[in-house]
Write a protein that holds these residues in place. Structure first.
Motif, short mmCIF file in Angstrom:
data_model
loop_
_atom_site.label_atom_id
_atom_site.label_comp_id
_atom_site.label_asym_id
_atom_site.label_seq_id
_atom_site.Cartn_x
_atom_site.Cartn_y
_atom_site.Cartn_z
N ALA A 33 7.08 -29.15 1.69
CA ALA A 33 6.48 -30.31 2.37
C ALA A 33 5.13 -30.68 1.78
CB ALA A 33 6.34 -30.02 3.86
N VAL A 34 4.51 -29.77 1.03
CA VAL A 34 3.19 -30.03 0.45
C VAL A 34 2.99 -29.12 -0.75
CG1 VAL A 34 2.01 -28.31 1.89
CG2 VAL A 34 0.74 -30.31 1.05
N ARG A 35 2.24 -29.60 -1.75
CA ARG A 35 1.92 -28.78 -2.91
C ARG A 35 0.79 -27.81 -2.57
NH1 ARG A 35 0.61 -33.01 -7.44
NH2 ARG A 35 -0.41 -33.95 -5.61
N ALA A 36 0.72 -26.73 -3.32
CA ALA A 36 -0.27 -25.68 -3.03
C ALA A 36 -1.68 -26.23 -3.05
CB ALA A 36 -0.12 -24.53 -4.03
N ARG A 37 -2.04 -26.99 -4.09
CA ARG A 37 -3.41 -27.49 -4.19
C ARG A 37 -3.76 -28.41 -3.03
NH1 ARG A 37 -5.17 -29.95 -9.88
NH2 ARG A 37 -4.66 -27.78 -10.39
N VAL A 38 -2.82 -29.24 -2.62
CA VAL A 38 -3.07 -30.14 -1.49
C VAL A 38 -3.19 -29.34 -0.20
CG1 VAL A 38 -2.13 -32.06 -0.15
CG2 VAL A 38 -1.89 -32.05 -2.64
N ALA A 39 -2.34 -28.34 -0.04
CA ALA A 39 -2.38 -27.52 1.17
C ALA A 39 -3.73 -26.84 1.32
CB ALA A 39 -1.26 -26.47 1.12
N LEU A 40 -4.22 -26.24 0.25
CA LEU A 40 -5.50 -25.55 0.31
C LEU A 40 -6.66 -26.53 0.48
CD1 LEU A 40 -4.92 -22.87 -2.46
CD2 LEU A 40 -4.62 -22.63 0.01
N GLY A 41 -6.56 -27.69 -0.21
CA GLY A 41 -7.60 -28.70 -0.08
C GLY A 41 -7.68 -29.29 1.32
N LEU A 42 -6.55 -29.31 2.02
CA LEU A 42 -6.53 -29.78 3.41
C LEU A 42 -7.01 -28.70 4.36
CD1 LEU A 42 -5.64 -32.05 5.38
CD2 LEU A 42 -3.36 -31.01 5.39
N MET A 43 -6.63 -27.47 4.08
CA MET A 43 -6.95 -26.37 4.98
C MET A 43 -8.43 -26.03 5.00
SD MET A 43 -5.46 -22.48 4.90
CE MET A 43 -6.22 -21.21 5.91
N ALA A 44 -9.07 -26.00 3.83
CA ALA A 44 -10.45 -25.52 3.74
C ALA A 44 -11.42 -26.30 4.63
CB ALA A 44 -10.91 -25.54 2.28
N PRO A 45 -11.49 -27.63 4.55
CA PRO A 45 -12.45 -28.35 5.40
C PRO A 45 -12.11 -28.26 6.88
CG PRO A 45 -11.07 -29.91 4.20
CD PRO A 45 -10.80 -28.55 3.62
N LEU A 46 -10.82 -28.21 7.22
CA LEU A 46 -10.45 -28.12 8.63
C LEU A 46 -10.83 -26.76 9.21
CD1 LEU A 46 -7.04 -29.97 8.49
CD2 LEU A 46 -9.08 -30.70 9.74
#
Length: 304
Positions: A33-46
């Motif tokens: 459902a999501v690429r690794a880089r996008v997943a981590l980039g979304l997770m970190a600020p949240l």
């Protein structure tokens, strides 16, 4: 000693960020459902936002309510060192456990060794939350999986799964930063807000720098998961954890997720759940606190 404590707390927060990438974004990533880089980039600020804005009550619980005295910087250094070491050991052997329970039982072990009174009432409240949370997650995971089956979301289920991972990232920051920041609050080094922001930044750094290898977690071996089951499990995990945080308690992200995943698996039939893996994880949940209280006691004796 203050500098050592801050350094250890930030290192522990960094490891927490990398440790929980799988619990928050592993399923969206594993199911495409999501690429690794996008997943981590979304997770970190949240995770940073959750730590900075919603961790205050939990940090106060950890810093002031678990022992019947004002903690010393040396004592907190020993506690964080033990918790960090035990967590690293379990990560190394790929046995899932609870960093929160490791921290609390490290505090108990050090307190018993140094003669500091333990607030057993507060500990008892946490134990009740820890016992109820995974059981509640099982039932909610079961019911929500059945409910999502009837909604027929189609391709939208992928976006919903990523959104649930994002909510879980916020919940993780609010819930788990206190493992590290509670020591800074208890010693008066930082206020709860400052400690949450500093610890949250370290968590975000851990997500971005060492999160990718840990996106696929051992917990995925519990069930054969589809997108509806994964979405239900991720939502239940976040809901259970945030409910605890709202009352000033903290509970295990992994235990909430494992319970929700098991409930989702039972919704598909018991044969979907890998019971042998589930039982091995239960053993890890017992060994983590046992090793922590023993190590905390031994190291507490050394600095008494």
């Amino acid at each position: 000693m203050t500098v050592v404590l801050i350094g250890l707390a930030l290192a522990f927060a960094w490891s927490i960020g990398s440790h929980y990438t799988g619990a928050c974004m592993g399923m969206p990533y594993a199911l495409g459902a999501v690429r690794a880089r996008v997943a981590l980039g979304l997770m970190a600020p949240l995770a940073l936002i959750g730590a900075a804005t919603a961790s205050g009550k939990v940090a106060t619980t950890v810093g002031h309510k678990l022992i019947a005295a004002t903690p010393t910087r040396l004592g907190e250094v020993v506690v964080v060192t033990v918790a960090f070491g035990v967590t690293a050991t379990f990560n190394r052997v790929r046995v899932p456990t609870s960093t929160i329970q490791i921290l609390v039982f490290s505090i108990i072990g050090v307190s018993l060794a140094t003669g500091i009174g333990v607030n057993w009432g507060a500990i008892g409240h946490l134990v009740i939350v820890w016992a109820v949370a995974p059981v509640a997650a099982i039932f909610l995971g079961y019911l929500l999986t059945l409910g999502l089956d009837h909604l027929r979301l189609g391709e939208r289920i992928g976006a919903m799964l990523v959104a649930m991972g994002a909510v879980a990232a916020f919940a993780m920051g609010a819930n788990d930063v206190s493992n590290a920041s509670g020591a800074l609050v208890g010693t008066g080094t930082f206020s709860p807000l400052e400690a949450g922001a500093v610890g949250g930044a370290a968590i975000a750094l851990g997500v971005l720098t060492w999160g990718k290898p840990l996106l696929r977690r051992v917990a995925f071996e519990i069930i054969e998961v589809d997108r509806a089951m994964a979405t239900a499990a991720q939502l239940v995990q976040a809901a259970v954890v945030l409910a605890a945080v709202a009352f000033g308690f903290f509970t295990s992200m992994n235990q909430a997720l494992v319970g929700a995943m098991a409930g989702a698996g039972f919704a598909r039939g018991r044969e979907t759940v890998h019971l042998a893996t589930l039982f091995s994880i239960l053993q890890g949940w017992v060994l983590g606190p046992a090793l922590s209280i023993a190590a905390g006691y031994v190291f507490g004796l050394l600095v008494r």
